[in-house]
Every structure is written in C-alpha cells, then in structure tokens.
Scaffold this active site. Structure first.
Site, PDB file in Angstrom:
ATOM      1  N   GLY A  41      75.625 108.369  22.181  1.00  0.00           N
ATOM      2  CA  GLY A  41      75.542 107.526  23.370  1.00  0.00           C
ATOM      3  C   GLY A  41      75.860 108.205  24.694  1.00  0.00           C
ATOM      4  N   GLU A  95      82.170 109.331  27.109  1.00  0.00           N
ATOM      5  CA  GLU A  95      81.636 108.255  26.253  1.00  0.00           C
ATOM      6  C   GLU A  95      80.558 107.474  27.008  1.00  0.00           C
ATOM      7  OE1 GLU A  95      81.165 106.656  23.660  1.00  0.00           O
ATOM      8  OE2 GLU A  95      82.880 106.599  22.307  1.00  0.00           O
ATOM      9  N   ASP A  99      84.085 100.040  23.470  1.00  0.00           N
ATOM     10  CA  ASP A  99      84.041  98.630  23.055  1.00  0.00           C
ATOM     11  C   ASP A  99      85.429  98.216  22.546  1.00  0.00           C
ATOM     12  OD1 ASP A  99      83.094  96.126  22.287  1.00  0.00           O
ATOM     13  OD2 ASP A  99      82.173  96.853  20.458  1.00  0.00           O
ATOM     14  N   LYS A 127      84.170  97.865  28.058  1.00  0.00           N
ATOM     15  CA  LYS A 127      84.250  96.415  27.782  1.00  0.00           C
ATOM     16  C   LYS A 127      85.721  96.058  27.616  1.00  0.00           C
ATOM     17  CE  LYS A 127      80.038  96.455  24.963  1.00  0.00           C
ATOM     18  NZ  LYS A 127      79.486  95.982  23.663  1.00  0.00           N
ATOM     19  N   ASP A 155      72.042 102.625  22.223  1.00  0.00           N
ATOM     20  CA  ASP A 155      71.017 102.096  21.322  1.00  0.00           C
ATOM     21  C   ASP A 155      71.369 100.735  20.749  1.00  0.00           C
ATOM     22  OD1 ASP A 155      73.190 103.123  19.613  1.00  0.00           O
ATOM     23  OD2 ASP A 155      71.820 102.662  17.973  1.00  0.00           O
TER      24      ASP A 155
HETATM   25  P1  IMP Z   1      84.338 101.272  19.795  1.00  0.00           P
HETATM   26  O1  IMP Z   1      84.321  99.851  19.313  1.00  0.00           O
HETATM   27  O2  IMP Z   1      84.973 101.384  21.166  1.00  0.00           O
HETATM   28  O3  IMP Z   1      84.977 102.182  18.794  1.00  0.00           O
HETATM   29  O4  IMP Z   1      82.829 101.705  19.971  1.00  0.00           O
HETATM   30  C1  IMP Z   1      82.171 102.310  18.904  1.00  0.00           C
HETATM   31  C2  IMP Z   1      80.772 102.694  19.222  1.00  0.00           C
HETATM   32  O5  IMP Z   1      79.969 101.537  19.071  1.00  0.00           O
HETATM   33  C3  IMP Z   1      80.454 103.200  20.627  1.00  0.00           C
HETATM   34  O6  IMP Z   1      80.703 104.563  20.805  1.00  0.00           O
HETATM   35  C4  IMP Z   1      78.963 102.913  20.653  1.00  0.00           C
HETATM   36  O7  IMP Z   1      78.264 103.922  19.979  1.00  0.00           O
HETATM   37  C5  IMP Z   1      78.855 101.638  19.877  1.00  0.00           C
HETATM   38  N1  IMP Z   1      78.784 100.464  20.751  1.00  0.00           N
HETATM   39  C6  IMP Z   1      79.754  99.591  21.061  1.00  0.00           C
HETATM   40  N2  IMP Z   1      79.311  98.632  21.887  1.00  0.00           N
HETATM   41  C7  IMP Z   1      78.007  98.937  22.118  1.00  0.00           C
HETATM   42  C8  IMP Z   1      76.973  98.320  22.924  1.00  0.00           C
HETATM   43  O8  IMP Z   1      77.155  97.303  23.596  1.00  0.00           O
HETATM   44  N3  IMP Z   1      75.771  98.938  22.892  1.00  0.00           N
HETATM   45  C9  IMP Z   1      75.516 100.062  22.186  1.00  0.00           C
HETATM   46  N4  IMP Z   1      76.437 100.661  21.432  1.00  0.00           N
HETATM   47  C10 IMP Z   1      77.677 100.106  21.399  1.00  0.00           C
HETATM   48 MG    MG Z   2      75.086 102.799  18.089  1.00  0.00          MG
END
Ligand code: IMP
Ligand code: MG
Length: 172
Positions: A41, A95, A99, A127, A155
C-alpha cells in the site's frame, strides 16, 4: 456505475504530500534518513513523498501481508533480506493507511529492538476511530473515517491500486 466515490482528489493529495515532505526535510535537517515502506500500500505515496524530501535518503521495503485484523501477526520480511539493519539510523516507516494500528505496532516493536537512532511513522491516511491501542503517528496526510478506502496504492482484493485519487467503496 463505479463501486466507489471520490474522497481525495489528485491535487489535494499532491499538495499535502509536498507539505509532508517539507516538514520531514525540516525536522531531520542535516541528517540522513532511512525510509521503510510497508508493501504494497505504500508504494504510490512513497514514490511521491521521497521526491519532496530534501535530505540524504535511503529506502527499503518490508512485507507484512500476513496480517489480518483479528489474527496474531506473523513475521516481517525486508525486501533486502535479513541483513537489513536499522541500528543507529533515523528510520521513518511509510504506510499507505493505518487502520487498527496492529501492523504499525508490530513493525515499530520489531524495529525498536535494533535500537535505531530515531523511529517515526508517516502514513498517507489514518483512521483514528479504528485504532485498537494508543498510536504514535508523527506524520499523517489525512485522517479519514471508518470507511474502506482504495486507490493511490491501496487495494480492495488487490484491485484499484492504480487509481490516481483516493476513493471510498460505496455502500452496496
Ligand atoms: P491495520 O489494521 O492498521 O493493521 O492495517 C492493516 C492493513 O490493512 C493496512 O496496511 C492495509 O494494507 C489494510 N487496510 C486497512 N484499511 C484499509 C482500507 O481502508 N483500504 C485498503 N486497505 C486497508
Ligand atoms: Mg490490502
């Protein structure tokens, strides 16, 4: 009809990314920095960001694709292999979107063990309403709500990374 709607247009993204690059250039003035992008990403954002950083820059990528929201994280791997070291370096983790924050937390914890000179995060999108723990994100492009965003490297099931803007998936 497309299954997404526009959230951040190209001009808005370009302006903010230039500001982030300027801010980073000021904060690290006189230092060399090591940008570590979280694949996949990060790649569009990072390509734009580095061209606004006026410092000595080295880049690396790591993969954390096994992470799932509810599962325990697996190993991180550097694209450059296990010989990549961050000890004593000024490290900036790049990053596309934070999320829950699980991915970034695991990466920071792992990199900290190597005792970098400094360690910060720059994310295009954050977020804050989804974070599961307290997060230290020094540089963020934009805060967005609890919605699924795509484009500009991000994506939905591996599609839409090529969109030149950030969209949100429409309710369907
Ligand atoms: P985390 O929940 O912060 O660990 O995010 C994990 C991964 O989920 C991120 O690095 C993204 O690859 C993917 N991700 C989380 N939210 C989104 C979104 O809204 N769109 C696309 N990918 C997302
Ligand atoms: Mg993804």
């Amino acid at each position: 009809m497309q299954p997404f709607e526009l959230l951040l247009d190209q001009g808005t993204l370009a302006t903010r990314i230039a500001e982030l690059g300027d801010e980073i250039s000021r904060d690290y003035a006189g230092k060399a920095i090591f940008l570590i992008g979280v694949l996949k990403g990060c790649f569009v954002f990072m390509a734009d960001l580095i061209r606004h950083i006026d410092l000595s820059v080295e880049i690396e990528f790591l993969t954390a694709s096994q992470f799932r929201k509810s599962s325990a994280p697996t190993e991180l791997s550097f694209q450059g292999g296990p010989e990549v070291k961050v000890t004593g370096r000024h490290v900036l983790v790049v990053e596309g979107v934070v999320d829950t924050g699980h991915t970034v937390q695991v990466i920071l914890k792992s990199l900290k063990e190597q005792e970098p000179a400094s360690l910060e995060v720059v994310t295009l999108l954050d977020k804050p309403g989804s974070h599961r723990s307290k997060m230290e994100i020094k540089y963020r492009g934009f805060s967005v709500g609890n919605e699924f965003v795509i484009g500009f490297g991000l994506d939905n099931t591996q599609r839409y990374r090529n969109l030149p803007f950030v969209g949100r998936m429409s309710e369907s």
